[in-house]
Design a protein around this motif. Structure first.
Motif, PDB file in Angstrom:
ATOM      1  N   LYS A 132      56.882  34.441  52.163  1.00  0.00           N
ATOM      2  CA  LYS A 132      57.711  33.760  51.173  1.00  0.00           C
ATOM      3  C   LYS A 132      57.115  33.819  49.769  1.00  0.00           C
ATOM      4  O   LYS A 132      57.825  33.799  48.781  1.00  0.00           O
ATOM      5  CB  LYS A 132      57.887  32.285  51.553  1.00  0.00           C
ATOM      6  N   ASP A 133      55.783  33.835  49.714  1.00  0.00           N
ATOM      7  CA  ASP A 133      55.105  33.702  48.424  1.00  0.00           C
ATOM      8  C   ASP A 133      53.715  34.326  48.517  1.00  0.00           C
ATOM      9  O   ASP A 133      53.177  34.520  49.607  1.00  0.00           O
ATOM     10  CB  ASP A 133      54.982  32.210  48.079  1.00  0.00           C
ATOM     11  N   TRP A 134      53.147  34.632  47.367  1.00  0.00           N
ATOM     12  CA  TRP A 134      51.769  35.087  47.309  1.00  0.00           C
ATOM     13  C   TRP A 134      50.860  33.870  47.287  1.00  0.00           C
ATOM     14  O   TRP A 134      51.072  32.939  46.509  1.00  0.00           O
ATOM     15  CB  TRP A 134      51.533  35.932  46.055  1.00  0.00           C
ATOM     16  N   LYS A 135      49.858  33.861  48.149  1.00  0.00           N
ATOM     17  CA  LYS A 135      48.893  32.764  48.232  1.00  0.00           C
ATOM     18  C   LYS A 135      47.485  33.346  48.145  1.00  0.00           C
ATOM     19  O   LYS A 135      47.233  34.491  48.525  1.00  0.00           O
ATOM     20  CB  LYS A 135      49.028  32.008  49.559  1.00  0.00           C
ATOM     21  N   ILE A 136      46.572  32.520  47.686  1.00  0.00           N
ATOM     22  CA  ILE A 136      45.166  32.928  47.622  1.00  0.00           C
ATOM     23  C   ILE A 136      44.600  32.894  49.042  1.00  0.00           C
ATOM     24  O   ILE A 136      44.664  31.865  49.716  1.00  0.00           O
ATOM     25  CB  ILE A 136      44.364  31.984  46.710  1.00  0.00           C
ATOM     26  N   SER A 137      44.055  34.022  49.488  1.00  0.00           N
ATOM     27  CA  SER A 137      43.449  34.078  50.824  1.00  0.00           C
ATOM     28  C   SER A 137      41.936  33.901  50.751  1.00  0.00           C
ATOM     29  O   SER A 137      41.323  33.421  51.693  1.00  0.00           O
ATOM     30  CB  SER A 137      43.807  35.379  51.535  1.00  0.00           C
ATOM     31  N   SER A 138      41.348  34.277  49.623  1.00  0.00           N
ATOM     32  CA  SER A 138      39.941  33.975  49.373  1.00  0.00           C
ATOM     33  C   SER A 138      39.719  33.944  47.867  1.00  0.00           C
ATOM     34  O   SER A 138      40.429  34.602  47.106  1.00  0.00           O
ATOM     35  CB  SER A 138      39.007  34.980  50.057  1.00  0.00           C
ATOM     36  N   HIS A 139      38.745  33.147  47.478  1.00  0.00           N
ATOM     37  CA  HIS A 139      38.431  32.978  46.050  1.00  0.00           C
ATOM     38  C   HIS A 139      36.929  32.777  45.937  1.00  0.00           C
ATOM     39  O   HIS A 139      36.380  31.829  46.468  1.00  0.00           O
ATOM     40  CB  HIS A 139      39.193  31.760  45.534  1.00  0.00           C
ATOM     41  N   HIS A 140      36.294  33.716  45.271  1.00  0.00           N
ATOM     42  CA  HIS A 140      34.854  33.638  45.031  1.00  0.00           C
ATOM     43  C   HIS A 140      34.633  33.539  43.540  1.00  0.00           C
ATOM     44  O   HIS A 140      35.237  34.287  42.762  1.00  0.00           O
ATOM     45  CB  HIS A 140      34.137  34.876  45.588  1.00  0.00           C
ATOM     46  N   SER A 141      33.807  32.616  43.127  1.00  0.00           N
ATOM     47  CA  SER A 141      33.486  32.446  41.729  1.00  0.00           C
ATOM     48  C   SER A 141      32.022  32.081  41.605  1.00  0.00           C
ATOM     49  O   SER A 141      31.541  31.187  42.281  1.00  0.00           O
ATOM     50  CB  SER A 141      34.368  31.334  41.156  1.00  0.00           C
ATOM     51  N   SER A 142      31.316  32.794  40.735  1.00  0.00           N
ATOM     52  CA  SER A 142      29.893  32.470  40.552  1.00  0.00           C
ATOM     53  C   SER A 142      29.532  32.613  39.078  1.00  0.00           C
ATOM     54  O   SER A 142      29.945  33.571  38.415  1.00  0.00           O
ATOM     55  CB  SER A 142      29.014  33.383  41.413  1.00  0.00           C
ATOM     56  N   ALA A 143      28.782  31.643  38.590  1.00  0.00           N
ATOM     57  CA  ALA A 143      28.353  31.658  37.192  1.00  0.00           C
ATOM     58  C   ALA A 143      27.538  32.917  36.919  1.00  0.00           C
ATOM     59  O   ALA A 143      26.833  33.426  37.793  1.00  0.00           O
ATOM     60  CB  ALA A 143      27.532  30.409  36.886  1.00  0.00           C
ATOM     61  N   MET A 144      27.642  33.408  35.717  1.00  0.00           N
ATOM     62  CA  MET A 144      26.919  34.609  35.332  1.00  0.00           C
ATOM     63  C   MET A 144      25.411  34.330  35.413  1.00  0.00           C
ATOM     64  O   MET A 144      24.952  33.274  34.941  1.00  0.00           O
ATOM     65  CB  MET A 144      27.299  35.033  33.921  1.00  0.00           C
ATOM     66  N   PRO A 145      24.646  35.232  36.016  1.00  0.00           N
ATOM     67  CA  PRO A 145      23.222  34.967  36.219  1.00  0.00           C
ATOM     68  C   PRO A 145      22.392  35.060  34.937  1.00  0.00           C
ATOM     69  O   PRO A 145      21.330  34.466  34.851  1.00  0.00           O
ATOM     70  CB  PRO A 145      22.801  36.054  37.219  1.00  0.00           C
ATOM     71  N   GLU A 146      22.885  35.791  33.953  1.00  0.00           N
ATOM     72  CA  GLU A 146      22.128  35.963  32.716  1.00  0.00           C
ATOM     73  C   GLU A 146      22.800  35.127  31.630  1.00  0.00           C
ATOM     74  O   GLU A 146      23.821  35.537  31.072  1.00  0.00           O
ATOM     75  CB  GLU A 146      22.064  37.428  32.316  1.00  0.00           C
ATOM     76  N   GLY A 147      22.241  33.963  31.360  1.00  0.00           N
ATOM     77  CA  GLY A 147      22.819  33.051  30.395  1.00  0.00           C
ATOM     78  C   GLY A 147      22.993  33.663  29.075  1.00  0.00           C
ATOM     79  O   GLY A 147      23.731  33.575  28.248  1.00  0.00           O
TER      80      GLY A 147
END
Length: 147
Positions: A132-147
């Motif tokens: 019926k719709d597009w759904k998020i199946s996985s979501h990975h987010s990580s802060a950038m390692p080099e500030g």
């Protein structure tokens, strides 16, 4: 003989059904719109609205938590705390790949919070067509390692 014929007909029916499975392929613009939909739900401040963007068994590997979120309740818990900061996301760069009933959006985004602080992170959203719709199946987010 009749049993064999009935078995053959049922196998043909199953085979015909399997070959009519729908293949939905999103455009890049549609996938870009899915991020905007997700971002708008962030702005709503409602963790349940944000979580509604995800499949019930989606995997969330969040930016500001070490805990993997595998259930709707766990995702709601994460977003309740994340939304306290009043985040707004902006895509800095992205690559989109689409296929039959799935899509991947990977890149870098920046969140700006109510206190004007920011965090830049790498992200990957995978999407699945649920019929019926597009759904998020996985979501990975990580802060950038080099500030």
């Amino acid at each position: 003989m009749m049993k064999k014929l009935m078995l053959l007909l049922s196998l043909v029916s199953v085979s015909a059904f399997a070959s009519t499975e729908v293949c939905v392929k999103a455009t890049d613009a549609q996938i870009e719109g899915l991020f905007e939909r997700w971002n708008e739900t962030l702005k709503s401040g409602d963790a349940k609205k944000v979580s509604a963007n995800y499949l019930s068994d989606a995997v969330l590997l969040p930016t500001v938590s070490n805990k993997v979120r595998l259930t709707d309740a766990e995702r709601v818990d994460y977003f309740e705390h994340f939304l306290e900061k009043k985040p707004t996301g902006k895509i800095d760069s992205r690559t989109i790949r689409t296929g039959c009933n799935k899509a991947i959006d990977s890149g870098v985004y920046t969140f700006t919070f109510a206190d004007k602080s920011t965090v830049t992170a790498r992200y990957t959203f995978t999407y699945a067509w649920d019929g019926k719709d597009w759904k998020i199946s996985s979501h990975h987010s990580s802060a950038m390692p080099e500030g």
